[in-house]
Design a protein around this motif. Sequence first.
Motif, PDB file in Angstrom:
ATOM      1  N   VAL A  80      36.228  77.701  66.808  1.00  0.00           N
ATOM      2  CA  VAL A  80      35.401  76.767  67.866  1.00  0.00           C
ATOM      3  C   VAL A  80      36.361  75.703  68.189  1.00  0.00           C
ATOM      4  CG1 VAL A  80      33.179  77.263  66.927  1.00  0.00           C
ATOM      5  CG2 VAL A  80      34.430  75.717  65.653  1.00  0.00           C
ATOM      6  N   TRP A  81      37.654  75.498  67.824  1.00  0.00           N
ATOM      7  CA  TRP A  81      38.310  74.406  67.805  1.00  0.00           C
ATOM      8  C   TRP A  81      38.628  74.247  69.210  1.00  0.00           C
ATOM      9  CZ3 TRP A  81      39.711  69.998  66.062  1.00  0.00           C
ATOM     10  CH2 TRP A  81      41.085  69.474  66.541  1.00  0.00           C
ATOM     11  N   PRO A  82      38.917  75.207  70.335  1.00  0.00           N
ATOM     12  CA  PRO A  82      38.900  75.063  71.632  1.00  0.00           C
ATOM     13  C   PRO A  82      37.911  73.954  72.038  1.00  0.00           C
ATOM     14  CG  PRO A  82      39.632  77.213  71.142  1.00  0.00           C
ATOM     15  CD  PRO A  82      39.073  76.758  69.972  1.00  0.00           C
ATOM     16  N   LYS A  83      36.726  74.519  72.000  1.00  0.00           N
ATOM     17  CA  LYS A  83      35.514  73.850  72.264  1.00  0.00           C
ATOM     18  C   LYS A  83      35.562  72.142  71.785  1.00  0.00           C
ATOM     19  CE  LYS A  83      31.564  75.792  72.057  1.00  0.00           C
ATOM     20  NZ  LYS A  83      30.292  76.319  71.191  1.00  0.00           N
ATOM     21  N   LEU A  88      36.716  66.319  72.591  1.00  0.00           N
ATOM     22  CA  LEU A  88      37.513  65.178  72.054  1.00  0.00           C
ATOM     23  C   LEU A  88      38.348  64.576  73.094  1.00  0.00           C
ATOM     24  CD1 LEU A  88      38.610  66.478  68.257  1.00  0.00           C
ATOM     25  CD2 LEU A  88      36.876  64.528  69.044  1.00  0.00           C
ATOM     26  N   ASP A  89      39.033  65.531  73.688  1.00  0.00           N
ATOM     27  CA  ASP A  89      39.844  64.921  75.027  1.00  0.00           C
ATOM     28  C   ASP A  89      39.084  64.359  76.076  1.00  0.00           C
ATOM     29  OD1 ASP A  89      42.124  66.172  73.626  1.00  0.00           O
ATOM     30  OD2 ASP A  89      42.152  68.063  74.858  1.00  0.00           O
ATOM     31  N   GLU A  90      37.803  64.717  76.197  1.00  0.00           N
ATOM     32  CA  GLU A  90      36.995  63.863  77.071  1.00  0.00           C
ATOM     33  C   GLU A  90      36.867  62.494  76.775  1.00  0.00           C
ATOM     34  OE1 GLU A  90      33.793  66.418  77.865  1.00  0.00           O
ATOM     35  OE2 GLU A  90      34.763  67.889  78.908  1.00  0.00           O
ATOM     36  N   GLU A  91      36.574  62.465  75.459  1.00  0.00           N
ATOM     37  CA  GLU A  91      36.396  61.183  74.820  1.00  0.00           C
ATOM     38  C   GLU A  91      37.570  60.162  74.974  1.00  0.00           C
ATOM     39  OE1 GLU A  91      34.601  61.332  70.861  1.00  0.00           O
ATOM     40  OE2 GLU A  91      32.952  62.709  71.463  1.00  0.00           O
ATOM     41  N   ASN A  92      38.863  60.747  74.685  1.00  0.00           N
ATOM     42  CA  ASN A  92      40.015  60.241  74.764  1.00  0.00           C
ATOM     43  C   ASN A  92      40.676  59.777  76.164  1.00  0.00           C
ATOM     44  OD1 ASN A  92      40.384  60.105  71.987  1.00  0.00           O
ATOM     45  ND2 ASN A  92      41.310  61.716  71.697  1.00  0.00           N
ATOM     46  N   GLU A  93      39.896  59.947  77.282  1.00  0.00           N
ATOM     47  CA  GLU A  93      40.308  59.740  78.509  1.00  0.00           C
ATOM     48  C   GLU A  93      40.414  58.255  78.655  1.00  0.00           C
ATOM     49  OE1 GLU A  93      37.996  61.384  81.407  1.00  0.00           O
ATOM     50  OE2 GLU A  93      38.385  63.517  80.891  1.00  0.00           O
ATOM     51  N   GLY A  94      41.779  57.881  79.235  1.00  0.00           N
ATOM     52  CA  GLY A  94      41.842  56.325  79.624  1.00  0.00           C
ATOM     53  C   GLY A  94      42.551  55.777  78.412  1.00  0.00           C
ATOM     54  N   LYS A  95      42.834  56.275  77.224  1.00  0.00           N
ATOM     55  CA  LYS A  95      43.427  55.761  76.092  1.00  0.00           C
ATOM     56  C   LYS A  95      44.838  55.767  76.549  1.00  0.00           C
ATOM     57  CE  LYS A  95      39.926  56.469  72.710  1.00  0.00           C
ATOM     58  NZ  LYS A  95      39.596  57.050  71.322  1.00  0.00           N
ATOM     59  N   SER A  96      45.498  54.909  75.801  1.00  0.00           N
ATOM     60  CA  SER A  96      47.040  54.664  75.884  1.00  0.00           C
ATOM     61  C   SER A  96      47.854  55.948  75.788  1.00  0.00           C
ATOM     62  CB  SER A  96      47.469  53.568  75.169  1.00  0.00           C
ATOM     63  OG  SER A  96      47.651  53.881  73.861  1.00  0.00           O
ATOM     64  N   LYS A  97      48.712  56.289  76.108  1.00  0.00           N
ATOM     65  CA  LYS A  97      49.714  57.309  76.182  1.00  0.00           C
ATOM     66  C   LYS A  97      50.262  57.449  74.614  1.00  0.00           C
ATOM     67  CE  LYS A  97      54.151  59.011  77.528  1.00  0.00           C
ATOM     68  NZ  LYS A  97      55.674  58.725  78.222  1.00  0.00           N
ATOM     69  N   PHE A 113      46.156  73.161  58.870  1.00  0.00           N
ATOM     70  CA  PHE A 113      45.392  73.206  57.656  1.00  0.00           C
ATOM     71  C   PHE A 113      43.971  73.771  57.551  1.00  0.00           C
ATOM     72  CE2 PHE A 113      43.222  71.080  54.018  1.00  0.00           C
ATOM     73  CZ  PHE A 113      44.307  71.205  53.052  1.00  0.00           C
ATOM     74  N   PHE A 114      43.178  73.657  58.503  1.00  0.00           N
ATOM     75  CA  PHE A 114      41.737  73.904  58.347  1.00  0.00           C
ATOM     76  C   PHE A 114      41.350  74.920  59.254  1.00  0.00           C
ATOM     77  CE2 PHE A 114      40.918  69.495  57.375  1.00  0.00           C
ATOM     78  CZ  PHE A 114      40.582  69.553  56.094  1.00  0.00           C
ATOM     79  N   ALA A 115      42.218  75.737  59.931  1.00  0.00           N
ATOM     80  CA  ALA A 115      42.227  76.873  60.744  1.00  0.00           C
ATOM     81  C   ALA A 115      41.231  77.809  60.351  1.00  0.00           C
ATOM     82  CB  ALA A 115      43.492  77.462  60.982  1.00  0.00           C
ATOM     83  N   ASP A 116      41.431  78.439  58.796  1.00  0.00           N
ATOM     84  CA  ASP A 116      40.695  79.448  58.245  1.00  0.00           C
ATOM     85  C   ASP A 116      39.690  79.129  57.315  1.00  0.00           C
ATOM     86  OD1 ASP A 116      42.606  81.581  59.243  1.00  0.00           O
ATOM     87  OD2 ASP A 116      43.878  81.128  58.082  1.00  0.00           O
TER      88      ASP A 116
END
Length: 417
Positions: A80-83, A88-97, A113-116
């Motif tokens: 489920v990480w891609p979703k 999270l990327d949408e929430e981070n829009e506009g943040k500094s580089k 670390f948490f993948a499995d």
Amino acid sequence: MGRKRKIENTDLPLGLYSRPLRGQTRYFYRNSRGKDAYFPVGFKLSDIKQSVIDFNKENRNSTVSLKHRVDNYNVRVYKVWPKIKQNLDEENEGKSKSTLETFERDSARFVAFFADYYTKEIKLEDINKYLDEYHADASFNVRNRKIHFLRTVFAEFTDLSYMERNYANDKKIKKKSKKAKSRTPIRISKYALMMMADKAEPFLKTAIMLSLQTCHAVNEIVNLKYSDCHYFSSPKLYCTETETYLEPSEDTPQEFLVHGMMWISREKNQHTTASRVEIPITNEMMITIEESAQDLGEAFVKGREPSCSYIVHRKKRYHKVNYSGDFNHPWQLKPSYLSKEFSKLRDSLQLYLGIEDRRERPGFHGVRSLAIYLHDKQAGDEEITMNRAAHSDLGMTQHYKEGHEKFKRVPPSTITL
């Protein structure tokens, strides 16, 4: 239903088999997907059996498997990480580089670390293991930021029903001890900075002088361009009463002249109006800008951009060396490189060597602190200094001023008995 085992394999635990191979009996484990993994020659059969039994309890337990099949939301993190990452990327829009780069590094560590892990089985002890794995020696400040990162990520899991509880919220945010809070920060002195500017390479001297005049930090200084400077047709004199620029008289001292405006947008608080500031280009700043252009081997002309658009630059013998994909020019500098070179020069001049921990010694950011202190002392108005430094509140400006005066000056007072 699978076929019956051979007689010689009937006493072996689930998944363990043997077969003759190159004149030897070799034992191998066949997982639930049918993939075989051989045990090394020389292992005792009793040890092989026990390791397989232990492995099966953990990974081929029918009860556990059934539990995961029943709950569609208790899945492995990597599925489920891609979703989660997309949200999270949408929430981070506009943040500094720099913020986004840090987030990407944290995300990579998180997945590694948490993948499995099954999402609903992540507990506080797992979070502690993660922090100990990657941030065991981190400062309170860094460790707290990583806890906030985990809280943000697991909040997304919880929101989508993949977790029933965000255990990262149970992780304590550590505060600095009262002793550490009360300790006055070590500030760079004006004398030390004069020594460094005198010995610095052109690119570093330019950066020091610009930071000192503008009160800005390394991220802004390395990104300053000649095109950020907007010049008057002729030098002007600033009138404080009318807050306008007037034509100077013949006897006006050079240090009072203003050649134009430098526009700076601070990355850290870019979403506030305080982040955009227009700083007058004084005679001292003008000299720094002209010398920077001359370092390129070019004559400075107002309004014309030199071959390298960045005021702070370093001419390299080999242009391709250390050239980043994020760079617009081979001579552009990274903030980290500038800070590192500043610290190297400081140590080479044997400044602050009495402080054993190099991290405690004043770095390039100390120039901003000294600049804020000196400009405030000259202006006598904290609000002007706050605006110049692009701070959102006076509290931060006051923090930067701390530590520059060893003794507090008080007015004369007499008590008679």
